[in-house]
Write a protein that holds these residues in place. Structure first.
Motif, PDB file in Angstrom:
ATOM      1  N   ASP A   1      34.518  24.737  26.152  1.00  0.00           N
ATOM      2  CA  ASP A   1      35.532  23.703  26.258  1.00  0.00           C
ATOM      3  C   ASP A   1      34.877  22.321  26.156  1.00  0.00           C
ATOM      4  O   ASP A   1      34.021  21.964  26.965  1.00  0.00           O
ATOM      5  N   GLU A   2      35.271  21.551  25.130  1.00  0.00           N
ATOM      6  CA  GLU A   2      34.760  20.187  24.891  1.00  0.00           C
ATOM      7  C   GLU A   2      33.232  20.153  24.743  1.00  0.00           C
ATOM      8  O   GLU A   2      32.592  19.138  25.060  1.00  0.00           O
ATOM      9  N   ASP A   3      32.662  21.230  24.262  1.00  0.00           N
ATOM     10  CA  ASP A   3      31.213  21.288  24.011  1.00  0.00           C
ATOM     11  C   ASP A   3      31.031  21.394  22.502  1.00  0.00           C
ATOM     12  O   ASP A   3      31.373  22.402  21.893  1.00  0.00           O
ATOM     13  N   ASP A   4      30.508  20.327  21.876  1.00  0.00           N
ATOM     14  CA  ASP A   4      30.392  20.305  20.418  1.00  0.00           C
ATOM     15  C   ASP A   4      28.974  20.574  19.927  1.00  0.00           C
ATOM     16  O   ASP A   4      28.656  20.325  18.758  1.00  0.00           O
ATOM     17  N   ARG A   5      28.117  21.079  20.795  1.00  0.00           N
ATOM     18  CA  ARG A   5      26.757  21.395  20.363  1.00  0.00           C
ATOM     19  C   ARG A   5      26.753  22.537  19.362  1.00  0.00           C
ATOM     20  O   ARG A   5      27.589  23.439  19.418  1.00  0.00           O
ATOM     21  N   SER A   6      25.778  22.504  18.454  1.00  0.00           N
ATOM     22  CA  SER A   6      25.639  23.577  17.478  1.00  0.00           C
ATOM     23  C   SER A   6      24.985  24.791  18.133  1.00  0.00           C
ATOM     24  O   SER A   6      24.456  24.707  19.254  1.00  0.00           O
ATOM     25  N   ALA A   7      25.024  25.911  17.425  1.00  0.00           N
ATOM     26  CA  ALA A   7      24.375  27.116  17.939  1.00  0.00           C
ATOM     27  C   ALA A   7      22.881  26.873  18.139  1.00  0.00           C
ATOM     28  O   ALA A   7      22.290  27.328  19.128  1.00  0.00           O
ATOM     29  N   ALA A   8      22.265  26.152  17.207  1.00  0.00           N
ATOM     30  CA  ALA A   8      20.833  25.866  17.322  1.00  0.00           C
ATOM     31  C   ALA A   8      20.549  25.017  18.566  1.00  0.00           C
ATOM     32  O   ALA A   8      19.561  25.251  19.286  1.00  0.00           O
ATOM     33  N   GLU A   9      21.402  24.043  18.838  1.00  0.00           N
ATOM     34  CA  GLU A   9      21.208  23.198  20.018  1.00  0.00           C
ATOM     35  C   GLU A   9      21.407  23.993  21.304  1.00  0.00           C
ATOM     36  O   GLU A   9      20.683  23.785  22.290  1.00  0.00           O
ATOM     37  N   LEU A  10      22.362  24.891  21.306  1.00  0.00           N
ATOM     38  CA  LEU A  10      22.587  25.728  22.480  1.00  0.00           C
ATOM     39  C   LEU A  10      21.431  26.688  22.711  1.00  0.00           C
ATOM     40  O   LEU A  10      21.033  26.932  23.855  1.00  0.00           O
ATOM     41  N   ARG A  11      20.875  27.219  21.630  1.00  0.00           N
ATOM     42  CA  ARG A  11      19.699  28.100  21.771  1.00  0.00           C
ATOM     43  C   ARG A  11      18.522  27.311  22.340  1.00  0.00           C
ATOM     44  O   ARG A  11      17.769  27.817  23.186  1.00  0.00           O
ATOM     45  N   ALA A  12      18.346  26.081  21.862  1.00  0.00           N
ATOM     46  CA  ALA A  12      17.253  25.239  22.365  1.00  0.00           C
ATOM     47  C   ALA A  12      17.444  24.948  23.851  1.00  0.00           C
ATOM     48  O   ALA A  12      16.472  24.962  24.632  1.00  0.00           O
ATOM     49  N   ALA A  13      18.663  24.713  24.268  1.00  0.00           N
ATOM     50  CA  ALA A  13      18.934  24.472  25.682  1.00  0.00           C
ATOM     51  C   ALA A  13      18.648  25.723  26.507  1.00  0.00           C
ATOM     52  O   ALA A  13      18.113  25.638  27.624  1.00  0.00           O
ATOM     53  N   ALA A  14      18.977  26.881  25.949  1.00  0.00           N
ATOM     54  CA  ALA A  14      18.695  28.142  26.647  1.00  0.00           C
ATOM     55  C   ALA A  14      17.197  28.364  26.759  1.00  0.00           C
ATOM     56  O   ALA A  14      16.684  28.787  27.814  1.00  0.00           O
ATOM     57  N   ASP A  15      16.473  28.065  25.672  1.00  0.00           N
ATOM     58  CA  ASP A  15      15.014  28.226  25.698  1.00  0.00           C
ATOM     59  C   ASP A  15      14.390  27.301  26.739  1.00  0.00           C
ATOM     60  O   ASP A  15      13.462  27.686  27.459  1.00  0.00           O
ATOM     61  N   SER A  16      14.875  26.064  26.813  1.00  0.00           N
ATOM     62  CA  SER A  16      14.339  25.103  27.766  1.00  0.00           C
ATOM     63  C   SER A  16      14.587  25.564  29.204  1.00  0.00           C
ATOM     64  O   SER A  16      13.691  25.475  30.062  1.00  0.00           O
ATOM     65  N   ALA A  17      15.792  26.095  29.465  1.00  0.00           N
ATOM     66  CA  ALA A  17      16.105  26.588  30.806  1.00  0.00           C
ATOM     67  C   ALA A  17      15.252  27.798  31.157  1.00  0.00           C
ATOM     68  O   ALA A  17      14.758  27.925  32.288  1.00  0.00           O
ATOM     69  N   ALA A  18      15.033  28.676  30.175  1.00  0.00           N
ATOM     70  CA  ALA A  18      14.205  29.865  30.418  1.00  0.00           C
ATOM     71  C   ALA A  18      12.767  29.462  30.726  1.00  0.00           C
ATOM     72  O   ALA A  18      12.122  30.035  31.610  1.00  0.00           O
ATOM     73  N   ALA A  19      12.272  28.486  30.007  1.00  0.00           N
ATOM     74  CA  ALA A  19      10.900  28.027  30.240  1.00  0.00           C
ATOM     75  C   ALA A  19      10.744  27.447  31.643  1.00  0.00           C
ATOM     76  O   ALA A  19       9.671  27.536  32.252  1.00  0.00           O
TER      77      ALA A  19
ATOM     78  N   GLY B   1      12.394  28.578  34.164  1.00  0.00           N
ATOM     79  CA  GLY B   1      12.742  29.627  35.120  1.00  0.00           C
ATOM     80  C   GLY B   1      14.163  29.546  35.623  1.00  0.00           C
ATOM     81  O   GLY B   1      14.525  30.220  36.596  1.00  0.00           O
ATOM     82  N   ASP B   2      14.982  28.739  34.964  1.00  0.00           N
ATOM     83  CA  ASP B   2      16.397  28.626  35.337  1.00  0.00           C
ATOM     84  C   ASP B   2      17.178  29.665  34.526  1.00  0.00           C
ATOM     85  O   ASP B   2      17.810  29.365  33.519  1.00  0.00           O
ATOM     86  N   TRP B   3      17.146  30.901  35.002  1.00  0.00           N
ATOM     87  CA  TRP B   3      17.695  32.008  34.223  1.00  0.00           C
ATOM     88  C   TRP B   3      19.214  31.973  34.154  1.00  0.00           C
ATOM     89  O   TRP B   3      19.797  32.415  33.153  1.00  0.00           O
ATOM     90  N   ALA B   4      19.855  31.453  35.156  1.00  0.00           N
ATOM     91  CA  ALA B   4      21.313  31.370  35.126  1.00  0.00           C
ATOM     92  C   ALA B   4      21.770  30.448  33.991  1.00  0.00           C
ATOM     93  O   ALA B   4      22.643  30.806  33.193  1.00  0.00           O
ATOM     94  N   THR B   5      21.147  29.270  33.910  1.00  0.00           N
ATOM     95  CA  THR B   5      21.501  28.348  32.837  1.00  0.00           C
ATOM     96  C   THR B   5      21.130  28.927  31.482  1.00  0.00           C
ATOM     97  O   THR B   5      21.877  28.782  30.504  1.00  0.00           O
ATOM     98  N   ALA B   6      19.996  29.600  31.414  1.00  0.00           N
ATOM     99  CA  ALA B   6      19.575  30.212  30.151  1.00  0.00           C
ATOM    100  C   ALA B   6      20.604  31.222  29.664  1.00  0.00           C
ATOM    101  O   ALA B   6      20.954  31.267  28.476  1.00  0.00           O
ATOM    102  N   VAL B   7      21.122  32.047  30.587  1.00  0.00           N
ATOM    103  CA  VAL B   7      22.118  33.061  30.211  1.00  0.00           C
ATOM    104  C   VAL B   7      23.405  32.399  29.738  1.00  0.00           C
ATOM    105  O   VAL B   7      23.993  32.794  28.722  1.00  0.00           O
ATOM    106  N   LEU B   8      23.855  31.387  30.460  1.00  0.00           N
ATOM    107  CA  LEU B   8      25.103  30.720  30.080  1.00  0.00           C
ATOM    108  C   LEU B   8      24.972  30.054  28.709  1.00  0.00           C
ATOM    109  O   LEU B   8      25.849  30.195  27.847  1.00  0.00           O
ATOM    110  N   GLU B   9      23.877  29.334  28.499  1.00  0.00           N
ATOM    111  CA  GLU B   9      23.684  28.644  27.218  1.00  0.00           C
ATOM    112  C   GLU B   9      23.480  29.638  26.077  1.00  0.00           C
ATOM    113  O   GLU B   9      23.951  29.409  24.956  1.00  0.00           O
ATOM    114  N   ARG B  10      22.820  30.746  26.371  1.00  0.00           N
ATOM    115  CA  ARG B  10      22.567  31.743  25.327  1.00  0.00           C
ATOM    116  C   ARG B  10      23.876  32.384  24.870  1.00  0.00           C
ATOM    117  O   ARG B  10      24.087  32.604  23.668  1.00  0.00           O
ATOM    118  N   PHE B  11      24.757  32.688  25.812  1.00  0.00           N
ATOM    119  CA  PHE B  11      26.041  33.276  25.413  1.00  0.00           C
ATOM    120  C   PHE B  11      26.871  32.253  24.640  1.00  0.00           C
ATOM    121  O   PHE B  11      27.553  32.603  23.664  1.00  0.00           O
TER     122      PHE B  11
END
Length: 214
Positions: free
Chosen positions: A97-115, A117-127
């Motif tokens: 909802d109201e999130d206009d990031r691209s798939a690549a940007e969302l993957r990058a955000a998930a990677d950053s959260a995983a690095a 150790g924020d696994w909850a954010t990584a899972v949300l951004e990855r989905f």
């Protein structure tokens, strides 16, 4: 007075009330569940213990009993129905909802959260990245307010080979989003794998297009 009998109480004693109830409710239309009937009789006749008595015809008392049965049944259905529906219709969280990031940007955000150790954010951004990728491939029409389960269902219609995994991922997204589940690197890894499988899977033709092609 006509229609009244001085020897018949409006609110009979427990024994008399039970006899009337047994006589009325023992008819075939009330005899579907005898054990339930007996439990109801025990409860209902207990209401007359110690009650004052007045005069009333026995038929009117029987009608009152039937009315009570109907009211209890309606109330039980009205109360139990929404409970059943609420259990089946557990809420699903909105994905993009109201999130206009691209798939690549969302993957990058998930990677950053995983690095971090924020696994909850990584899972949300990855989905979210999986769903945005489906939109970018025109497999799922972008729609504000779409929930995780709706996105999984829409994606599964076009990618049936990964439909079950999309549904599982949607439930994971909801659990994490609502704080019902603690996740670790395995959860993020499973979504990474899903993202890769979904990207490599060819979609089925839409029903309308398939009909034209044939």
């Amino acid at each position: 007075m006509p229609g009244l009998r001085g020897d018949v109480p409006v609110q009979p004693g427990a024994d008399e009330a039970r006899r009337w109830l047994v006589h009325e409710l023992a008819k075939p239309e009330y005899a579907q569940d005898p054990s339930l009937l007996e439990r109801f009789l025990d409860w209902f006749t207990g209401l007359f213990d110690g009650a004052p008595t007045l005069d009333l015809h026995r038929g009117l008392a029987a009608l009152a009993v039937v009315a009570v049965v109907v009211v209890v049944a309606v109330v039980a259905y009205r109360v139990a129905g929404p409970v059943r529906l609420s259990r089946k219709g557990a809420p699903s969280a909105v994905v993009l909802d109201e999130d206009d990031r691209s798939a690549a940007e969302l993957r990058a955000a998930a990677d950053s959260a995983a690095a971090a150790g924020d696994w909850a954010t990584a899972v949300l951004e990855r989905f979210r990245a999986v769903v945005r990728s489906l939109e970018e491939r025109a497999l799922v029409e972008p729609r504000p307010g779409r929930t995780a389960r709706e996105a999984a269902e829409a994606g599964g219609d076009r990618l049936p080979d990964v439909a079950a995994d999309l549904t599982t991922a949607a439930h994971l997204f909801d659990d994490v989003c609502y704080g019902k589940r603690t996740v670790g690197p395995d959860a993020d890894a499973s979504l990474r794998a899903l993202d890769a499988r979904a990207a490599a899977t060819r979609p089925t033709a839409r029903a309308g297009l398939a009909g034209v092609a044939s």
